[in-house]
Design a protein around this motif. Sequence first.
Motif, PDB file in Angstrom:
ATOM      1  N   PHE A 199      11.642  -1.683  -0.908  1.00  0.00           N
ATOM      2  CA  PHE A 199      10.701  -2.359  -1.670  1.00  0.00           C
ATOM      3  C   PHE A 199      10.468  -1.489  -3.210  1.00  0.00           C
ATOM      4  N   LYS A 200      10.991  -1.941  -4.213  1.00  0.00           N
ATOM      5  CA  LYS A 200      11.121  -1.272  -5.579  1.00  0.00           C
ATOM      6  C   LYS A 200       9.426  -1.351  -5.952  1.00  0.00           C
ATOM      7  N   VAL A 201       8.842   0.012  -5.825  1.00  0.00           N
ATOM      8  CA  VAL A 201       7.567   0.179  -6.052  1.00  0.00           C
ATOM      9  C   VAL A 201       7.230   1.461  -7.078  1.00  0.00           C
ATOM     10  N   ASP A 202       6.185   1.782  -7.652  1.00  0.00           N
ATOM     11  CA  ASP A 202       5.980   2.999  -8.471  1.00  0.00           C
ATOM     12  C   ASP A 202       5.758   4.315  -7.405  1.00  0.00           C
ATOM     13  N   SER A 203       4.982   3.663  -6.443  1.00  0.00           N
ATOM     14  CA  SER A 203       4.458   4.621  -5.440  1.00  0.00           C
ATOM     15  C   SER A 203       4.491   4.116  -4.195  1.00  0.00           C
ATOM     16  N   PRO A 204       4.715   5.068  -3.209  1.00  0.00           N
ATOM     17  CA  PRO A 204       4.589   4.515  -1.775  1.00  0.00           C
ATOM     18  C   PRO A 204       3.064   3.959  -1.478  1.00  0.00           C
ATOM     19  N   TYR A 205       2.179   4.355  -2.248  1.00  0.00           N
ATOM     20  CA  TYR A 205       0.749   3.838  -2.169  1.00  0.00           C
ATOM     21  C   TYR A 205       0.581   2.453  -2.534  1.00  0.00           C
ATOM     22  N   ASP A 206       1.489   2.039  -3.223  1.00  0.00           N
ATOM     23  CA  ASP A 206       1.476   0.455  -3.736  1.00  0.00           C
ATOM     24  C   ASP A 206       1.915  -0.446  -2.418  1.00  0.00           C
ATOM     25  N   LEU A 207       2.352  -0.104  -1.401  1.00  0.00           N
ATOM     26  CA  LEU A 207       2.311  -0.917  -0.233  1.00  0.00           C
ATOM     27  C   LEU A 207       1.238  -0.937   0.652  1.00  0.00           C
ATOM     28  N   TYR A 208       1.097  -2.185   1.156  1.00  0.00           N
ATOM     29  CA  TYR A 208      -0.182  -2.340   1.801  1.00  0.00           C
ATOM     30  C   TYR A 208       0.275  -3.141   3.087  1.00  0.00           C
ATOM     31  N   ASN A 209      -0.888  -2.957   4.207  1.00  0.00           N
ATOM     32  CA  ASN A 209      -0.938  -3.785   5.220  1.00  0.00           C
ATOM     33  C   ASN A 209      -1.956  -4.876   5.135  1.00  0.00           C
ATOM     34  N   TYR A 210      -1.592  -6.191   5.376  1.00  0.00           N
ATOM     35  CA  TYR A 210      -2.405  -7.259   5.607  1.00  0.00           C
ATOM     36  C   TYR A 210      -2.343  -7.728   7.049  1.00  0.00           C
ATOM     37  N   THR A 211      -3.647  -8.322   7.354  1.00  0.00           N
ATOM     38  CA  THR A 211      -3.730  -9.248   8.436  1.00  0.00           C
ATOM     39  C   THR A 211      -4.006 -10.605   7.908  1.00  0.00           C
ATOM     40  N   LEU A 212      -3.434 -11.588   8.614  1.00  0.00           N
ATOM     41  CA  LEU A 212      -3.713 -13.259   8.145  1.00  0.00           C
ATOM     42  C   LEU A 212      -4.504 -13.563   9.221  1.00  0.00           C
ATOM     43  N   PHE A 213      -5.605 -14.458   8.795  1.00  0.00           N
ATOM     44  CA  PHE A 213      -6.460 -14.854   9.450  1.00  0.00           C
ATOM     45  C   PHE A 213      -6.688 -16.568   9.148  1.00  0.00           C
ATOM     46  N   LYS A 214      -6.909 -17.617   9.868  1.00  0.00           N
ATOM     47  CA  LYS A 214      -7.124 -18.880   9.674  1.00  0.00           C
ATOM     48  C   LYS A 214      -8.631 -19.171   9.889  1.00  0.00           C
ATOM     49  N   LEU A 267       3.574  -5.962   7.267  1.00  0.00           N
ATOM     50  CA  LEU A 267       3.335  -4.488   7.126  1.00  0.00           C
ATOM     51  C   LEU A 267       4.015  -4.154   5.905  1.00  0.00           C
ATOM     52  N   SER A 268       3.232  -3.170   5.263  1.00  0.00           N
ATOM     53  CA  SER A 268       3.815  -2.329   4.093  1.00  0.00           C
ATOM     54  C   SER A 268       4.818  -3.237   3.183  1.00  0.00           C
ATOM     55  N   ILE A 269       3.868  -4.104   2.606  1.00  0.00           N
ATOM     56  CA  ILE A 269       4.586  -5.111   1.503  1.00  0.00           C
ATOM     57  C   ILE A 269       3.767  -4.601   0.122  1.00  0.00           C
ATOM     58  N   PRO A 270       4.454  -4.997  -0.932  1.00  0.00           N
ATOM     59  CA  PRO A 270       3.581  -5.097  -2.203  1.00  0.00           C
ATOM     60  C   PRO A 270       2.520  -5.985  -2.364  1.00  0.00           C
ATOM     61  N   SER A 271       1.455  -5.860  -2.962  1.00  0.00           N
ATOM     62  CA  SER A 271       0.338  -6.649  -2.969  1.00  0.00           C
ATOM     63  C   SER A 271       0.690  -7.779  -4.041  1.00  0.00           C
ATOM     64  N   THR A 272       1.579  -7.570  -4.893  1.00  0.00           N
ATOM     65  CA  THR A 272       2.142  -8.513  -5.640  1.00  0.00           C
ATOM     66  C   THR A 272       2.779  -9.876  -5.184  1.00  0.00           C
ATOM     67  N   LEU A 273       3.287  -9.714  -3.960  1.00  0.00           N
ATOM     68  CA  LEU A 273       3.839 -11.128  -3.177  1.00  0.00           C
ATOM     69  C   LEU A 273       2.676 -11.928  -2.579  1.00  0.00           C
ATOM     70  N   LEU A 274       1.636 -11.412  -2.817  1.00  0.00           N
ATOM     71  CA  LEU A 274       0.409 -12.517  -2.095  1.00  0.00           C
ATOM     72  C   LEU A 274      -0.382 -13.010  -3.330  1.00  0.00           C
ATOM     73  N   ARG A 275       0.310 -12.806  -4.624  1.00  0.00           N
ATOM     74  CA  ARG A 275      -0.459 -13.252  -5.587  1.00  0.00           C
ATOM     75  C   ARG A 275      -0.318 -14.769  -5.587  1.00  0.00           C
ATOM     76  N   ASP A 276      -1.419 -15.471  -5.988  1.00  0.00           N
ATOM     77  CA  ASP A 276      -1.056 -17.193  -6.311  1.00  0.00           C
ATOM     78  C   ASP A 276      -0.807 -17.436  -7.845  1.00  0.00           C
ATOM     79  N   ASP A 277       0.625 -17.688  -8.175  1.00  0.00           N
ATOM     80  CA  ASP A 277       0.820 -17.732  -9.179  1.00  0.00           C
ATOM     81  C   ASP A 277       1.180 -19.214  -9.674  1.00  0.00           C
ATOM     82  N   GLY A 278       0.723 -20.310  -8.784  1.00  0.00           N
ATOM     83  CA  GLY A 278       1.058 -21.514  -9.177  1.00  0.00           C
ATOM     84  C   GLY A 278       2.524 -21.693  -8.844  1.00  0.00           C
ATOM     85  N   ASP A 279       3.127 -22.406  -9.761  1.00  0.00           N
ATOM     86  CA  ASP A 279       4.520 -23.105  -9.696  1.00  0.00           C
ATOM     87  C   ASP A 279       5.350 -21.975 -10.299  1.00  0.00           C
ATOM     88  N   HIS A 280       4.875 -20.765 -10.448  1.00  0.00           N
ATOM     89  CA  HIS A 280       6.038 -19.743 -10.971  1.00  0.00           C
ATOM     90  C   HIS A 280       6.362 -19.136  -9.830  1.00  0.00           C
TER      91      HIS A 280
END
Length: 609
Positions: free
Chosen positions: A112-127, A175-188
């Motif tokens: 992943f192209k990020v400025d720092s390894p700290y820009d990668l996050y772990n997330y858990t999805l809940f319904k 696991l270890s993904i950029p937070s920008t991929l979870l942003r809700d940018d509408g139709d973009h």
Amino acid sequence: MDICLEMLISYLFLFLAFTVDLREAQNGCDGAHGPAIRFPFRLSSQPEHYGYPGFILSCTDANQTVLELPDSVKLFVKEIDYISQVIQLYDPRNCFPRLLRGLDLSSSHFHFKVDSPYDLYNYTLFKYRSPIEDGNYQYRTISCLSGPTYQVYAIDDYKSILQLPISGTKMYNLLSIPSTLLRDDGDHYKVLQLSWWDIPICGHCEAKGKECRLKNNSSKLQTECFPKDSKGALSKSAMAGVILGSFLLPLAIFALYRLYTYDKVEKEHQAKIEKFLEDYRNFKPTRYSYADIKRITNQFTEKLGEGAYGTVFKGKLSNEIHVAVKILKISHGNGEEFINEVETLGMIHHVNVVRLVGLCADGFRRALVYEFLPNDSLEKFISSTDTKKCILNWDKLHDIALGIAKGIEYLHQGCGQRILHFDIKPHNVLLDQNFNPKISDFGLAKLCSKDQSAVSMTTARGTMGYIAPEVFSRNFGNVSSKADVYSFGILLLEMVEGRKNGGVTVENTGQVYFPEWIYNILEQKEDIRIFIDDDGDAKIAKKLAIIGLWCIQWHPVDRPSMKDAVQMLEGEEDKLTMPLNPFASAGPVQINANIPIKRLNHELEIIPE
């Protein structure tokens, strides 16, 4: 004709093979608009030494470039920057959380192209069935995974999951993904950037005007420069032109032949229809041009439904008069379905039969214009999956059944000729604004004289599950008006089934055919009230079930006429007697209100005439 088709297909595959190979070798998937494909990337159709391991691209049928990452994660390529060594990827459905489930890049050359390894996050999805209102912890709403009745949230694993409401359901981890991929940018479209390194760089080859590849059969993955094959490309272009020319010539001849034969056959069909309409003129139907049909339907804006013979659109003759317009499929049949509908409905005037308002026979375009019935078909109201069925109580269902029976009786006895419908089913029963039933779709109908006890048929016609046994095999008897009686009986039992509140099981035999199940309930004098809604009328349900069982007797002679069926519906339930058991049962049926029963698809062996 078959040999010509085989030759054309061979030409087509040969031409496509050369043109695809040429296109892929020079310009990638879609020519000048797609990303240029060169080392370390290669197309899956190119030799292995043209690219580095793990840098394989493929082309979709729409000429889009795709990269496959570990764990079979496929993403579309937007751009490749060979200088910065960055590839931009996107998901056409704009839902990275769905694609990146379980993705692990540790075994690949991509990061992943990020400025720092700290820009990668772990997330858990809940319904959750209802939105989260507590704001003491951070979470992101994943719109592309959410639905109308639930919400999906991504929770940062570094936050306390103990703060979450206990009503949620865990789905999976990211696991270890950029937070920008979870942003809700509408139709973009969100773009995922991956970089690569620690592999050979081929800039020195490009500086010399050459191309780069791995040395063939080299175990050390060393690169080499090689000249661009302009002559080879030119020869391929010339060869592709020759193949294209040799392909187009027989294709043009074949197309002209097909056009000639189709035009000849279509003119014969048009002449047949015009002759019929000339004889039919005494009924004074309204005839519309195709331009009129487009105006009436507002350019086919509102589609009501689609069937085997055509598509139905809502139309308007005036602000007060609405109609349903069925556009018949051009490629279907030889005009017989059109003639059947017009000829049959032209002689019918009954409150329980749909009215034909007009027709269109404009060249090869054909359409039928009917009165518009706003409450759709009976099928929508007796389906167990449709919430609207609760509108129809048992009294209304009884009135609908009686109206259908009177309509069929009119077809059999009330016209100058006897009309056999051959496609009685809930889908072909339309309901007006007061839920009065009207029989529709006479495309399979046959006309015969009233003194004719049987009709001649070369092939079975109707809808599976509603077709009488004698239509399949003359061993059960001759085909007559009793075929419609059988279909009506199945319809009655479906009306009862659509309002039931349970099911049945049979020990060691699985599911059971519904009419046989309802017969056993009535024969064993079980209380039918436990199988219908609380507000239902058990007497009406039992009445419809008994009449339905009379109508589906295997042999036509054992079934009542439609006149008798009308009298049974108008009479008292207490005066009805149980018919003979038409089913071969394997043993006693155990009634269980929690197990679904089998739909109306009782298998019947087809015996040749």
